[in-house]
Design an enzyme around this catalytic site. Structure first.
Site, mmCIF file in Angstrom:
data_model
loop_
_atom_site.group_PDB
_atom_site.id
_atom_site.type_symbol
_atom_site.label_atom_id
_atom_site.label_comp_id
_atom_site.label_asym_id
_atom_site.label_seq_id
_atom_site.Cartn_x
_atom_site.Cartn_y
_atom_site.Cartn_z
ATOM 1 N N PRO A 10 0.785 -1.230 0.000
ATOM 2 C CA PRO A 10 0.000 0.000 0.000
ATOM 3 C C PRO A 10 0.819 1.283 0.000
ATOM 4 C CG PRO A 10 -0.139 -1.092 2.122
ATOM 5 C CD PRO A 10 0.521 -2.063 1.177
ATOM 6 N N ASN A 11 0.331 2.214 -0.790
ATOM 7 C CA ASN A 11 0.838 3.585 -0.904
ATOM 8 C C ASN A 11 2.121 3.696 -1.723
ATOM 9 O OD1 ASN A 11 -1.228 4.980 0.653
ATOM 10 N ND2 ASN A 11 -0.425 3.808 2.373
ATOM 11 N N ARG A 18 5.002 12.141 -2.874
ATOM 12 C CA ARG A 18 4.915 12.624 -1.492
ATOM 13 C C ARG A 18 6.087 12.035 -0.724
ATOM 14 N NH1 ARG A 18 0.518 13.712 -3.335
ATOM 15 N NH2 ARG A 18 -1.619 13.161 -2.860
ATOM 16 N N TYR A 23 11.343 8.653 0.660
ATOM 17 C CA TYR A 23 11.239 7.633 -0.386
ATOM 18 C C TYR A 23 11.831 8.046 -1.737
ATOM 19 C CZ TYR A 23 8.169 5.636 3.142
ATOM 20 O OH TYR A 23 7.671 5.133 4.317
ATOM 21 N N ASN A 74 8.038 -5.785 -1.130
ATOM 22 C CA ASN A 74 7.956 -4.672 -0.190
ATOM 23 C C ASN A 74 6.480 -4.579 0.194
ATOM 24 O OD1 ASN A 74 7.867 -2.349 1.262
ATOM 25 N ND2 ASN A 74 9.028 -1.101 -0.192
ATOM 26 N N ALA A 77 3.229 -1.056 4.695
ATOM 27 C CA ALA A 77 2.727 -1.082 6.085
ATOM 28 C C ALA A 77 2.260 -2.471 6.522
ATOM 29 C CB ALA A 77 1.592 -0.075 6.240
ATOM 30 N N ASP A 87 1.689 -15.999 6.030
ATOM 31 C CA ASP A 87 1.215 -17.354 5.709
ATOM 32 C C ASP A 87 1.309 -17.632 4.213
ATOM 33 O OD1 ASP A 87 0.730 -17.947 8.339
ATOM 34 O OD2 ASP A 87 -1.429 -17.582 8.250
ATOM 35 N N GLU A 98 12.889 -9.663 1.110
ATOM 36 C CA GLU A 98 12.101 -8.545 1.648
ATOM 37 C C GLU A 98 12.892 -7.261 1.409
ATOM 38 O OE1 GLU A 98 11.560 -8.876 5.880
ATOM 39 O OE2 GLU A 98 10.415 -6.988 6.005
ATOM 40 N N HIS A 100 12.911 -2.958 1.802
ATOM 41 C CA HIS A 100 12.345 -1.691 2.263
ATOM 42 C C HIS A 100 13.221 -0.558 1.770
ATOM 43 C CE1 HIS A 100 9.399 -3.676 4.641
ATOM 44 N NE2 HIS A 100 10.351 -4.474 5.086
ATOM 45 N N ILE A 101 12.575 0.469 1.280
ATOM 46 C CA ILE A 101 13.299 1.626 0.743
ATOM 47 C C ILE A 101 14.037 2.333 1.877
ATOM 48 C CG2 ILE A 101 12.981 3.852 -0.449
ATOM 49 C CD1 ILE A 101 10.354 2.552 -1.631
ATOM 50 N N SER A 102 13.335 2.514 2.983
ATOM 51 C CA SER A 102 13.938 3.152 4.157
ATOM 52 C C SER A 102 14.497 2.072 5.088
ATOM 53 C CB SER A 102 12.881 3.987 4.893
ATOM 54 O OG SER A 102 11.841 3.146 5.376
ATOM 55 N N ARG A 107 13.543 3.782 12.308
ATOM 56 C CA ARG A 107 12.369 4.659 12.268
ATOM 57 C C ARG A 107 11.520 4.443 13.529
ATOM 58 N NH1 ARG A 107 9.672 4.642 6.493
ATOM 59 N NH2 ARG A 107 8.617 6.430 7.474
ATOM 60 N N ARG A 111 7.531 0.300 13.361
ATOM 61 C CA ARG A 111 8.043 -0.229 12.080
ATOM 62 C C ARG A 111 9.154 -1.258 12.295
ATOM 63 N NH1 ARG A 111 5.778 3.210 8.145
ATOM 64 N NH2 ARG A 111 5.478 5.290 9.009
HETATM 65 O O1 CA2 Z 1 10.674 1.742 3.614
HETATM 66 C C1 CA2 Z 1 9.806 1.068 3.032
HETATM 67 O O2 CA2 Z 1 9.951 0.620 1.893
HETATM 68 C C2 CA2 Z 1 8.461 0.810 3.721
HETATM 69 O O3 CA2 Z 1 8.077 -0.524 3.410
HETATM 70 C C3 CA2 Z 1 7.500 1.802 3.126
HETATM 71 C C4 CA2 Z 1 6.116 1.763 3.770
HETATM 72 C C5 CA2 Z 1 6.218 1.822 5.291
HETATM 73 O O4 CA2 Z 1 4.930 1.638 5.853
HETATM 74 C C6 CA2 Z 1 7.163 0.779 5.832
HETATM 75 O O5 CA2 Z 1 7.248 0.925 7.228
HETATM 76 C C7 CA2 Z 1 8.540 0.933 5.228
HETATM 77 C C8 CA2 Z 1 5.279 2.944 3.304
HETATM 78 C C9 CA2 Z 1 5.115 3.026 1.833
HETATM 79 C C10 CA2 Z 1 4.455 4.314 1.514
HETATM 80 O O6 CA2 Z 1 5.107 4.846 0.412
HETATM 81 C C11 CA2 Z 1 4.889 6.141 0.125
HETATM 82 C C12 CA2 Z 1 5.629 6.628 -0.911
HETATM 83 C C13 CA2 Z 1 5.500 7.939 -1.267
HETATM 84 C C14 CA2 Z 1 4.604 8.749 -0.597
HETATM 85 C C15 CA2 Z 1 3.865 8.251 0.443
HETATM 86 C C16 CA2 Z 1 4.003 6.940 0.808
#
Ligand code: CA2
Length: 146
Positions: A10-11, A18, A23, A74, A77, A87, A98, A100-102, A107, A111
């Protein structure tokens, strides 16, 4: 040709639009192009998907069963909340990375725990979108060293 499923939660469709401080400025389409290029240079094809829905992410994982040698995921959330995704990943016999960008270990407290990590063969975090490229390289290496 072997296939890699690259699945995004998601997102992540908002990449580049954003929260660019966390990101980065590249979009999900840029990410897809980067992944396809790296995979095809190494003789792999890619199924690249993004969804905001937990159940659809489970469906995407199930679609990889018997079709792909690896899943790069990835789960965004849902990483921190979803036993359903854990599962589904456990039903997949191939290699799981797995991404994650961050760096989720640096954080907020909520998380720091990842259900996905309980199944992942490898976790890559904090490298920005290059983490996906690193993940593809690891899948390729894994095949070469088999
Ligand atoms: O660091 C990551 O890749 C995360 O998986 C990104 C998720 C976050 O919930 C994880 O804790 C870490 C959030 C992805 C939302 O991505 C956005 C990108 C641009 C603008 C807003 C949200």
């Amino acid at each position: 040709m072997e296939t890699i499923h690259i699945l995004n939660g998601p997102n992540l469709n908002l990449l580049g639009m954003r929260e660019t401080n966390i990101y980065g400025h590249k979009t999900i389409n840029d990410l897809e192009d980067m992944c396809r290029r790296r995979a095809s240079e190494n003789g792999f094809q890619v199924v690249f998907k993004q969804t905001n829905s937990e159940s659809t992410l489970v469906d995407f994982i199930q679609e990889a069963i018997g079709k792909s040698s690896a899943i790069i995921i990835n789960a965004a959330a849902y990483t921190h909340t979803s036993i359903a995704i854990l599962d589904a990943l456990k039903s997949f016999a191939g290699y799981v990375v797995e991404v994650h960008i961050s760096d989720i270990s640096k954080r907020e407290e909520f998380r720091k725990f990842s259900f996905v990590s309980l199944r992942a063969d490898l976790v890559i975090q904090g490298l920005g979108l290059d983490g996906y490229i690193e993940a593809i390289d690891k899948v390729v290496e894994k095949k070469v060293n088999k």
